[in-house]
Design an enzyme around this catalytic site. Structure first.
Site, PDB file in Angstrom:
ATOM      1  N   ASP A 105       0.844  -1.195   0.000  1.00 19.93           N
ATOM      2  CA  ASP A 105       0.000   0.000   0.000  1.00 19.93           C
ATOM      3  C   ASP A 105       0.882   1.250   0.000  1.00 19.93           C
ATOM      4  O   ASP A 105       2.044   1.201   0.403  1.00 19.93           O
ATOM      5  CB  ASP A 105      -0.888   0.038   1.255  1.00 19.93           C
ATOM      6  CG  ASP A 105      -1.867  -1.123   1.291  1.00 19.93           C
ATOM      7  OD1 ASP A 105      -2.175  -1.672   0.223  1.00 19.93           O
ATOM      8  OD2 ASP A 105      -2.304  -1.465   2.410  1.00 19.93           O
TER       9      ASP A 105
HETATM   10  N1  URA Z   1      -1.275  -5.960   3.822  1.00 18.43           N
HETATM   11  C1  URA Z   1      -1.757  -4.707   3.844  1.00 18.43           C
HETATM   12  O1  URA Z   1      -2.797  -4.456   4.425  1.00 18.43           O
HETATM   13  N2  URA Z   1      -1.074  -3.753   3.199  1.00 18.43           N
HETATM   14  C2  URA Z   1       0.094  -3.975   2.552  1.00 18.43           C
HETATM   15  O2  URA Z   1       0.683  -3.054   1.994  1.00 18.43           O
HETATM   16  C3  URA Z   1       0.586  -5.289   2.543  1.00 18.43           C
HETATM   17  C4  URA Z   1      -0.106  -6.266   3.177  1.00 18.43           C
END
Ligand code: URA
Length: 234
Positions: A105
């Site tokens: 993310d």
């Molecule tokens: N899980 C998440 O919620 N975000 C990420 O970036 C990676 C795994």
């Protein structure tokens, strides 16, 4: 296999074909010790010694770049408005065909592999490969034994049921580690939310047997040898 010299140099992340041709014209490139200026000349990168500015080129078919992804950049190849992880690569590494193998993310930090080896990425991301991804999460409240049991049983979130995951507490309050084998959208955040908790900060610290180096600052990269990258499958 014989390839044009400008193509060989560009494929090693030394710049575009045009920039490679300029290096050749400037007499900076040698093949088996002889200066070569002709970009169209063909050579076998496995069978001869190519050097640029006196530095021997170790021929790489694919690039594997380990990045400590900083917060605030997208795990994408391009975006018209926002910075992507490829925008952070040093110019000499940013060759055509690179992409992040899997996504973090925008606000997640940590271990990201950027490569141009599609088979490698496909294998790493395939749910059947069961590659373990380890995250360090700072959470709103400390985890409980019930949370650990819920993660181990497989958390249910909306219509999704996540595969069993290992959860354990870190040494500081509010720090937890989680290991997942899937890569569903916002997976770790959703798993914590399903147990009435909230992720405040998330960092991926390991993929398979490949750990995020502790001395690699956010935004920095390290080029991996193929056998180092293959540690993700250990
Ligand atoms: N899980 C998440 O919620 N975000 C990420 O970036 C990676 C795994």
């Amino acid at each position: 296999m014989n390839e044009r010299l400008d193509k060989i140099l560009a494929s090693q992340g030394l710049g575009s074909r045009k920039e490679a041709a300029r290096m050749l014209r400037e007499g900076r490139v040698t093949v088996d010790g002889q200066v070569v200026r002709d970009a169209a000349l063909k050579a076998d990168p496995d069978g001869c010694v190519i050097a640029v500015d006196g530095q021997r080129l170790i021929f790489r078919k694919y690039l594997y770049i380990l990045m400590n992804k900083p917060a605030g950049v997208l795990s994408a190849t391009e975006d018209s408005r926002q910075r992507t992880v490829l925008d952070l690569l040093p110019e000499e590494l940013n060759r055509r065909g690179l992409f992040p193998a899997g996504r973090l993310d925008k606000d997640t930090t940590g271990l990201l592999i950027i490569t141009d080896d599609g088979d490698f990425a496909h294998r790493m991301l395939s749910p059947r490969a069961h590659v373990v991804k380890r995250y360090a999460a700072r959470t709103q409240r400390s985890i409980t034994d019930e949370d650990i049991a819920a993660f181990a049983a497989g958390v249910q979130s909306g219509g999704d049921r996540f595969a069993p995951a290992r959860l354990w507490a870190g040494e500081e309050d509010g720090l937890a580690f989680v290991e997942v084998t899937e890569g569903k959208y916002h997976q770790v955040k959703r798993m914590f939310e399903a147990t009435g908790n909230r992720v405040l900060q998330l960092t991926r610290v390991q993929i398979g047997g490949l750990a995020l180096p502790e001395d690699l600052a956010p935004g920095q990269v390290r080029v991996l040898e193929q056998n180092e990258a293959a540690r993700v499958f250990l």
